[in-house]
Scaffold this active site. Structure first.
Site, PDB file in Angstrom:
ATOM      1  N   GLY A 251       0.835  -1.200   0.000  1.00  0.00           N
ATOM      2  CA  GLY A 251       0.000   0.000   0.000  1.00  0.00           C
ATOM      3  C   GLY A 251       0.864   1.242   0.000  1.00  0.00           C
ATOM      4  N   CYS A 258       3.771   4.284  16.485  1.00  0.00           N
ATOM      5  CA  CYS A 258       4.809   3.327  16.899  1.00  0.00           C
ATOM      6  C   CYS A 258       5.868   3.052  15.838  1.00  0.00           C
ATOM      7  CB  CYS A 258       4.142   2.033  17.344  1.00  0.00           C
ATOM      8  SG  CYS A 258       3.150   2.281  18.809  1.00  0.00           S
TER       9      CYS A 258
END
Ligand code: UDX
Length: 447
Positions: A251, A258
């Site tokens: 993607g 994080c």
């Protein structure tokens, strides 16, 4: 056991509520009075499936309490979890000011032989420093341990209650025994190791997951050139148990609070210890570039080929505000950094909306959960209440978050309401053939 949790963000609140549900007596402390007042009423400041119920159940049983007093919270506590933020500093390292402030706040009030456990992701060696601090500042015996958390936003309750493993970094056998008592009702392998190894397990795990994502994204970019289908490639790869299908969805890259933070911190840690982490630097660069590679696809499609490509700008990608979208309406579907959360930290959808405005576009946005958070950071966009409303009259639809609602949406309902029939699917959610049958030009990643 009597447990104190310092910090009531994602990790602290989930840890506290879940341990309370497992029979512990938990006191959560935070410096934010308003947040604590809301939590006492069972009002949760984040969208996290199932968290509301677990918190309210703990409050109703009197097993979960909230306070702003560190003294009250740690009094008689056998274990104190440090779950405060470790945001990235300018140089990419983890900023530990909240961790050490928490240590200062609790130090005078800790019971003897209490175990102070870092749940927050902290650079390797931090807990050793905390241990030294206690030795200097506290007359009592304080055990320090590392117990990194691996929960994912949007799946936090399930991840905490059904962990793949529990990692305990201790250098005192007694601390290990106490922490095993905390987790006695959890059915999973327990990895007991040194404090440094536990700290490293956390960083290495996130860095490896980020590496998988950047790897499949580069494979996707090559697939585009050789007419291969990255979804099939990923499926064919993932059936090998040595590779695994998880985190192989190509993607526009990873976001969140994080991965971006932890990979930069690990690169910093490596450098500080004389090692040039070349692979990780590439993972970071690939991720920074991936979204702007996709952005240029949108630019190239909506503008004539001779239109000057926008000069390099934000994060090394398409940037510089060349007004390439003047007079266009672009609908951005997805503002949360991933599905299942309302968290917009390091969100690519937010990045795109800001860049599109800079490049002269009229921008409409929709997200199932993150609209309130997005209103805090986006100006000059049309906040819509549905996919239909957002895409109406658009020159292009851009999907940036893998919400199931977007995956399931029937685009035939709106095909005739599009000014130009273009869909840029940054998460490969839709079926290209289906789009083609609707006369919609479909652009995915690696398809
Ligand atoms: C991550 C780790 O998974 C978790 O173990 C750790 O405790 C915290 O960091 P989180 O950031 O909540 O969790 O989200 P995660 O589900 O890991 O996704 C991170 C990002 O990667 C998202 O932007 C997601 O869209 C992206 N992603 C994920 C991909 O691009 N492709 C994938 O195949 C999987």
């Amino acid at each position: 056991m009597k447990i104190s949790i310092v910090g009531t963000g994602y990790v602290g609140l989930v840890t506290g509520a879940c341990l309370a549900s497992r029979g512990h007596q938990v006191s959560c402390v935070d410096i934010d009075q308003a947040k604590i007042d809301n939590l006492k009423r069972g009002e949760i400041p984040i969208f996290e499936p199932g968290l509301n119920e677990v918190v309210k159940e703990g409050i109703n049983r009197g097993a979960l309490t909230f306070t702003t007093s560190a003294k009250d919270s740690v009094a008689n506590a056998q274990v104190v979890f440090l779950a405060v933020g470790t945001p990235p500093a300018e140089d990419g390292s983890a900023d530990l000011k909240y961790v050490f402030q928490a240590v200062e706040d609790i130090s005078p009030h800790l019971p003897n032989e209490c175990v102070v456990v870092s749940k927050s992701t902290v650079p390797v060696g931090t807990n050793r420093k905390i241990s030294e601090k206690f030795k200097l500042e506290s007359e009592k015996t304080v055990f320090v341990a590392s117990n990194p958390e691996f929960l994912r936003e949007g799946k936090a309750i399930d991840d905490f209650m059904n962990p793949d493993r529990i990692v305990l970094g201790v250098d005192e056998p007694k601390a290990g025994l106490i922490l095993k008592e905390v987790y006695k009702d959890f059915d999973c392998p327990i990895v007991e190791t040194s404090i440094e190894s536990a700290e490293m397990i956390k960083y290495a795990s996130n860095a490896f997951l980020a590496t998988k994502i950047s790897f499949i994204n580069e494979i996707a970019n090559i697939c585009e050139g050789v007419d291969a289908n990255v979804k099939d490639v990923s499926k064919g790869m993932g059936l090998d148990p040595r590779i695994g299908e998880a985190f192989l969805s190509a993607g526009i890259g990873y976001g969140g609070s994080c991965f971006p933070k932890d990979v930069r911190a690990l690169d910093q840690i490596a450098g500080l210890n004389g090692y040039d982490f070349k692979l990780l630097k590439s993972v970071i660069q690939v991720n920074n570039d991936q979204r702007w590679r996709f952005y240029k696809k949108i630019e190239g499609t909506l503008n004539p080929p001779h239109f000057p490509a926008s000069p390099a700008g934000r994060q090394g990608g398409a940037g510089g505000g060349c007004r390439s979208f003047e007079g266009k309406k672009i609908a951005v579907l997805g503002l949360a950094f991933k599905a299942g959360t309302d968290d917009i930290r390091e969100s690519i959808g937010i990045d795109f909306a800001l860049k599109l405005i800079e490049d002269g576009s009229q921008v409409s946005v929709y997200d199932p959960q993150a609209m309130d958070n997005a209103r805090e950071v986006l100006d000059g966009v049309e906040f819509c209440n549905s996919i239909e409303e957002a895409v109406d009259g658009s020159d292009a639809i851009v999907i940036t978050t893998e919400w199931q609602e977007f995956r399931d949406f029937d685009f035939s309902k709106i095909a005739d309401r599009l000014k130009q029939k273009n869909i840029f699917d940054g998460r490969n959610l839709s079926d290209p053939d289906c789009m083609q049958s609707l006369g919609i030009k479909y652009f995915g990643v690696g398809l």
